[in-house]
Design a protein around this motif. Structure first.
Motif, PDB file in Angstrom:
ATOM      1  N   ALA A  15       0.821  -1.212   0.000  1.00 55.44           N
ATOM      2  CA  ALA A  15       0.000   0.000   0.000  1.00 55.44           C
ATOM      3  C   ALA A  15       0.857   1.266   0.000  1.00 55.44           C
ATOM      4  O   ALA A  15       0.539   2.236  -0.687  1.00 55.44           O
ATOM      5  N   LEU A  16       1.955   1.238   0.766  1.00 55.52           N
ATOM      6  CA  LEU A  16       2.810   2.419   0.882  1.00 55.52           C
ATOM      7  C   LEU A  16       3.980   2.393  -0.098  1.00 55.52           C
ATOM      8  O   LEU A  16       4.724   3.368  -0.191  1.00 55.52           O
ATOM      9  N   ARG A  17       4.144   1.262  -0.763  1.00 56.23           N
ATOM     10  CA  ARG A  17       5.277   1.055  -1.679  1.00 56.23           C
ATOM     11  C   ARG A  17       6.610   1.288  -0.965  1.00 56.23           C
ATOM     12  O   ARG A  17       7.480   2.027  -1.431  1.00 56.23           O
ATOM     13  N   LEU A  18       6.734   0.644   0.205  1.00 56.45           N
ATOM     14  CA  LEU A  18       7.942   0.723   1.023  1.00 56.45           C
ATOM     15  C   LEU A  18       8.492  -0.675   1.234  1.00 56.45           C
ATOM     16  O   LEU A  18       7.794  -1.668   1.055  1.00 56.45           O
ATOM     17  N   GLY A  19       9.731  -0.741   1.669  1.00 48.64           N
ATOM     18  CA  GLY A  19      10.333  -2.019   2.005  1.00 48.64           C
ATOM     19  C   GLY A  19       9.915  -2.487   3.386  1.00 48.64           C
ATOM     20  O   GLY A  19       9.427  -1.708   4.208  1.00 48.64           O
ATOM     21  N   LYS A  20      10.152  -3.763   3.634  1.00 44.49           N
ATOM     22  CA  LYS A  20       9.785  -4.353   4.915  1.00 44.49           C
ATOM     23  C   LYS A  20      10.509  -3.659   6.071  1.00 44.49           C
ATOM     24  O   LYS A  20       9.900  -3.370   7.107  1.00 44.49           O
ATOM     25  N   THR A  21      11.786  -3.353   5.876  1.00 42.08           N
ATOM     26  CA  THR A  21      12.566  -2.700   6.929  1.00 42.08           C
ATOM     27  C   THR A  21      11.946  -1.370   7.320  1.00 42.08           C
ATOM     28  O   THR A  21      11.829  -1.051   8.511  1.00 42.08           O
ATOM     29  N   LYS A  22      11.526  -0.579   6.353  1.00 40.06           N
ATOM     30  CA  LYS A  22      10.931   0.733   6.635  1.00 40.06           C
ATOM     31  C   LYS A  22       9.610   0.576   7.375  1.00 40.06           C
ATOM     32  O   LYS A  22       9.321   1.333   8.318  1.00 40.06           O
ATOM     33  N   VAL A  23       8.795  -0.393   6.980  1.00 42.40           N
ATOM     34  CA  VAL A  23       7.515  -0.607   7.667  1.00 42.40           C
ATOM     35  C   VAL A  23       7.774  -0.977   9.126  1.00 42.40           C
ATOM     36  O   VAL A  23       7.140  -0.444  10.033  1.00 42.40           O
ATOM     37  N   TYR A  24       8.740  -1.871   9.366  1.00 43.40           N
ATOM     38  CA  TYR A  24       9.055  -2.235  10.744  1.00 43.40           C
ATOM     39  C   TYR A  24       9.636  -1.051  11.520  1.00 43.40           C
ATOM     40  O   TYR A  24       9.399  -0.920  12.721  1.00 43.40           O
ATOM     41  N   GLU A  25      10.371  -0.167  10.855  1.00 47.70           N
ATOM     42  CA  GLU A  25      10.858   1.065  11.496  1.00 47.70           C
ATOM     43  C   GLU A  25       9.681   1.919  11.964  1.00 47.70           C
ATOM     44  O   GLU A  25       9.698   2.460  13.068  1.00 47.70           O
TER      45      GLU A  25
END
Length: 59
Positions: A15-25
């Motif tokens: 949905a946000l077009r982000l990587g997994k690391t960024k979402v966990y951040e």
């Protein structure tokens, strides 16, 4: 199609077009509230929408 009650990290990534690391951040920093089900993180769609609205206001 009905809206799910909770989103997976992968769904939020898409949905946000982000990587997994960024979402966990975002989750660790509490910018994006989440909860656990077993060992899996879930995000309430309302919290995702609130995060997006907040980002739009700040930019």
């Amino acid at each position: 199609m009905t809206t799910p009650e909770a989103l997976t990290v992968s769904e939020v990534q898409a949905a946000l077009r982000l990587g997994k690391t960024k979402v966990y951040e975002l989750i660790r920093s509490r910018e994006l509230p989440s909860f656990t089900v077993g060992r899996s993180r879930r995000i309430d769609p309302a919290d995702l929408h609130a995060y997006i609205r907040k980002q739009k206001k700040e930019n």
